[in-house]
Motif scaffolding. Structure first.
Motif, PDB file in Angstrom:
ATOM      1  N   ASN A  68       0.894  -1.604  -0.382  1.00 27.29           N
ATOM      2  CA  ASN A  68      -0.056   0.769   0.153  1.00 27.29           C
ATOM      3  C   ASN A  68       0.656   1.294   0.203  1.00 27.29           C
ATOM      4  N   GLN A  69       2.295   1.227   0.432  1.00 24.71           N
ATOM      5  CA  GLN A  69       2.620   2.686   0.667  1.00 24.71           C
ATOM      6  C   GLN A  69       4.040   2.294  -0.041  1.00 24.71           C
ATOM      7  N   GLY A  70       4.293   1.334  -0.216  1.00 25.75           N
ATOM      8  CA  GLY A  70       6.057   1.223  -1.524  1.00 25.75           C
ATOM      9  C   GLY A  70       7.600   1.124  -0.573  1.00 25.75           C
ATOM     10  N   ILE A  71       7.090   0.888   1.149  1.00 28.52           N
ATOM     11  CA  ILE A  71       7.974   0.862   1.665  1.00 28.52           C
ATOM     12  C   ILE A  71       8.068  -0.070   2.796  1.00 28.52           C
ATOM     13  N   ASP A  72       9.591  -0.583   2.499  1.00 23.69           N
ATOM     14  CA  ASP A  72      10.173  -1.931   3.416  1.00 23.69           C
ATOM     15  C   ASP A  72      10.082  -1.564   5.001  1.00 23.69           C
ATOM     16  N   ILE A  73       8.887  -2.096   5.613  1.00 22.72           N
ATOM     17  CA  ILE A  73       9.010  -1.798   7.159  1.00 22.72           C
ATOM     18  C   ILE A  73       9.549  -2.935   7.888  1.00 22.72           C
ATOM     19  N   LEU A  74       9.194  -3.391   7.458  1.00 23.42           N
ATOM     20  CA  LEU A  74      10.335  -5.383   8.176  1.00 23.42           C
ATOM     21  C   LEU A  74      10.531  -5.331   9.147  1.00 23.42           C
ATOM     22  N   PRO A  75      12.074  -4.350   8.422  1.00 24.85           N
ATOM     23  CA  PRO A  75      13.393  -4.319   9.545  1.00 24.85           C
ATOM     24  C   PRO A  75      13.424  -3.585  10.815  1.00 24.85           C
ATOM     25  N   TYR A  76      11.903  -2.643  11.109  1.00 21.96           N
ATOM     26  CA  TYR A  76      11.497  -2.032  12.069  1.00 21.96           C
ATOM     27  C   TYR A  76      10.651  -2.908  12.489  1.00 21.96           C
ATOM     28  N   PHE A  77       9.679  -4.205  12.152  1.00 20.09           N
ATOM     29  CA  PHE A  77       9.284  -4.790  13.415  1.00 20.09           C
ATOM     30  C   PHE A  77       9.488  -6.030  13.466  1.00 20.09           C
ATOM     31  N   LYS A  78      10.834  -6.059  12.660  1.00 17.62           N
ATOM     32  CA  LYS A  78      12.107  -7.095  13.145  1.00 17.62           C
ATOM     33  C   LYS A  78      13.090  -7.035  14.659  1.00 17.62           C
ATOM     34  N   LYS A  79      13.182  -5.723  14.248  1.00 20.39           N
ATOM     35  CA  LYS A  79      14.001  -5.181  15.737  1.00 20.39           C
ATOM     36  C   LYS A  79      12.902  -4.412  16.771  1.00 20.39           C
ATOM     37  N   ALA A  80      11.831  -4.557  16.466  1.00 20.13           N
ATOM     38  CA  ALA A  80      11.042  -4.195  17.873  1.00 20.13           C
ATOM     39  C   ALA A  80      10.781  -5.756  18.468  1.00 20.13           C
ATOM     40  N   ALA A 116       5.417  -1.204  24.713  1.00 15.96           N
ATOM     41  CA  ALA A 116       4.654   0.612  24.107  1.00 15.96           C
ATOM     42  C   ALA A 116       5.323   0.135  22.262  1.00 15.96           C
ATOM     43  N   PRO A 117       6.878  -0.273  22.550  1.00  9.17           N
ATOM     44  CA  PRO A 117       7.477   0.400  21.514  1.00  9.17           C
ATOM     45  C   PRO A 117       6.782  -0.667  20.512  1.00  9.17           C
ATOM     46  N   VAL A 118       7.004  -1.923  20.681  1.00 11.31           N
ATOM     47  CA  VAL A 118       6.071  -2.601  19.260  1.00 11.31           C
ATOM     48  C   VAL A 118       5.332  -2.083  19.187  1.00 11.31           C
ATOM     49  N   ILE A 119       4.054  -2.626  19.693  1.00 13.28           N
ATOM     50  CA  ILE A 119       2.337  -1.618  19.366  1.00 13.28           C
ATOM     51  C   ILE A 119       3.002  -0.413  18.614  1.00 13.28           C
ATOM     52  N   LEU A 120       3.481  -0.004  18.897  1.00 14.17           N
ATOM     53  CA  LEU A 120       3.943   1.970  18.632  1.00 14.17           C
ATOM     54  C   LEU A 120       4.312   1.802  17.166  1.00 14.17           C
ATOM     55  N   VAL A 121       4.853   1.060  16.964  1.00 14.12           N
ATOM     56  CA  VAL A 121       5.777   0.656  16.025  1.00 14.12           C
ATOM     57  C   VAL A 121       5.264   0.528  14.513  1.00 14.12           C
ATOM     58  N   HIS A 122       3.957  -0.800  14.740  1.00 14.03           N
ATOM     59  CA  HIS A 122       2.876  -1.170  14.034  1.00 14.03           C
ATOM     60  C   HIS A 122       2.063  -0.155  13.933  1.00 14.03           C
ATOM     61  N   TYR A 126       0.385   1.504  10.025  1.00 12.89           N
ATOM     62  CA  TYR A 126      -0.767   1.923   9.569  1.00 12.89           C
ATOM     63  C   TYR A 126      -1.569   3.209   9.633  1.00 12.89           C
ATOM     64  N   VAL A 127      -1.366   4.435  10.335  1.00  5.95           N
ATOM     65  CA  VAL A 127      -2.206   5.794  10.879  1.00  5.95           C
ATOM     66  C   VAL A 127      -1.439   6.839   9.833  1.00  5.95           C
ATOM     67  N   SER A 128      -0.265   7.000   9.820  1.00  5.35           N
ATOM     68  CA  SER A 128       0.542   7.703   9.318  1.00  5.35           C
ATOM     69  C   SER A 128       0.255   7.936   7.533  1.00  5.35           C
ATOM     70  N   ASN A 129       0.224   8.578   6.889  1.00  3.34           N
ATOM     71  CA  ASN A 129       0.270   9.082   5.694  1.00  3.34           C
ATOM     72  C   ASN A 129       1.116   8.183   4.821  1.00  3.34           C
ATOM     73  N   PRO A 130       1.225   7.817   3.798  1.00  2.00           N
ATOM     74  CA  PRO A 130       3.221   7.288   2.949  1.00  2.00           C
ATOM     75  C   PRO A 130       4.039   8.362   3.394  1.00  2.00           C
ATOM     76  N   PHE A 189      -1.896   9.746  15.584  1.00  3.46           N
ATOM     77  CA  PHE A 189      -0.739   8.463  15.925  1.00  3.46           C
ATOM     78  C   PHE A 189      -0.077   8.860  17.840  1.00  3.46           C
ATOM     79  N   ILE A 190      -0.033   9.839  17.790  1.00  2.00           N
ATOM     80  CA  ILE A 190       0.244  10.738  18.947  1.00  2.00           C
ATOM     81  C   ILE A 190      -0.917  10.143  20.024  1.00  2.00           C
TER      82      ILE A 190
END
Length: 229
Positions: A68-80, A116-122, A126-130, A189-190
């Protein structure tokens, strides 16, 4: 999405607090850090299933964002998730070793283990614009903040509770101030981040409102969701 994440967090937390031996938990943590299905063969069946569900669920979420957004965020999820499980493993080592951390040691780890970091990074993606990549005491539980301060400062439970309440109050001042500091961050997000803190305080205001069903938290949930005014 957050319901899935919270369910995974609760399940994995029980693996570390209730079911796993220290050797099993070290293997489980290593598997999550590696994020490699080939590592599953070394895990016990009950942990193997947990890891498989986590792996598939998180990869699917990352795929949806990429599509949907064209960016690979898997590294951020994996780190969290790796950071969360490493924090759980440290708490398990404290517990099995009979070690009571200082309040500062506890807090340095707890801001991650509270999840909280895991929840918020996901939630962020999902809520931010591309966006672009530049925007980035029971059952084996260890002593919590009040017990850590009591042990460290030789304080009574009442004084330790007052100290932690002051820390919570000061943190709320920082949270409330932060709402207005950076107008470029998504207000949605805030709002999620602030509501997460509100919900955490509500759930644990009178003790373990998550794991113990008869505390005041049950009445609060009823009055909010089942029998509202």
């Amino acid at each position: 999405m957050l319901t899935k994440v919270n369910s995974l967090i609760t399940t994995i937390d029980d693996v570390y607090d209730v079911y796993g031996t220290l050797d099993e938990l070290e293997l489980f943590t290593d598997a999550i850090v590696r994020w490699d299905l080939n590592f599953m063969v070394r895990l016990p069946d009950y942990i193997k299933l947990c890891f498989f569900i986590l792996y598939n669920s998180v990869n699917k979420m990352a795929y949806d964002i990429f599509k949907n957004q064209g960016i690979d965020i898997l590294p951020y999820f994996k780190k969290a998730w790796a950071d969360l499980c490493k924090s759980y493993l440290l708490e398990a080592k404290w517990y099995f070793g009979g070690y009571t951390p200082t309040l500062q040691e506890y807090m340095d780890n707890a801001w991650i283990s509270i999840a909280a970091p895991v929840i918020l990074v996901h939630a962020y993606f999902y809520v931010s614009n591309p966006t672009t990549e530049e925007d980035e005491l029971k059952r084996g539980d260890i002593s919590k903040s009040i017990q850590c301060y009591m042990h460290e400062a030789a304080a009574s439970e009442e004084k330790a509770s007052d100290h932690i309440r002051n820390l919570i109050g000061n943190t709320w001042k920082k949270i409330n101030d932060y709402q207005f500091i950076n107008p470029h961050i998504s207000q949605t997000f805030i709002g999620i981040a602030i509501n997460l803190a509100r919900m955490a305080q509500c759930m644990y205001q009178y003790g373990d409102g998550h794991g113990v069903g008869h505390l005041e938290t049950k009445d609060k949930v009823k009055s909010l969701l089942i029998k509202p005014l």
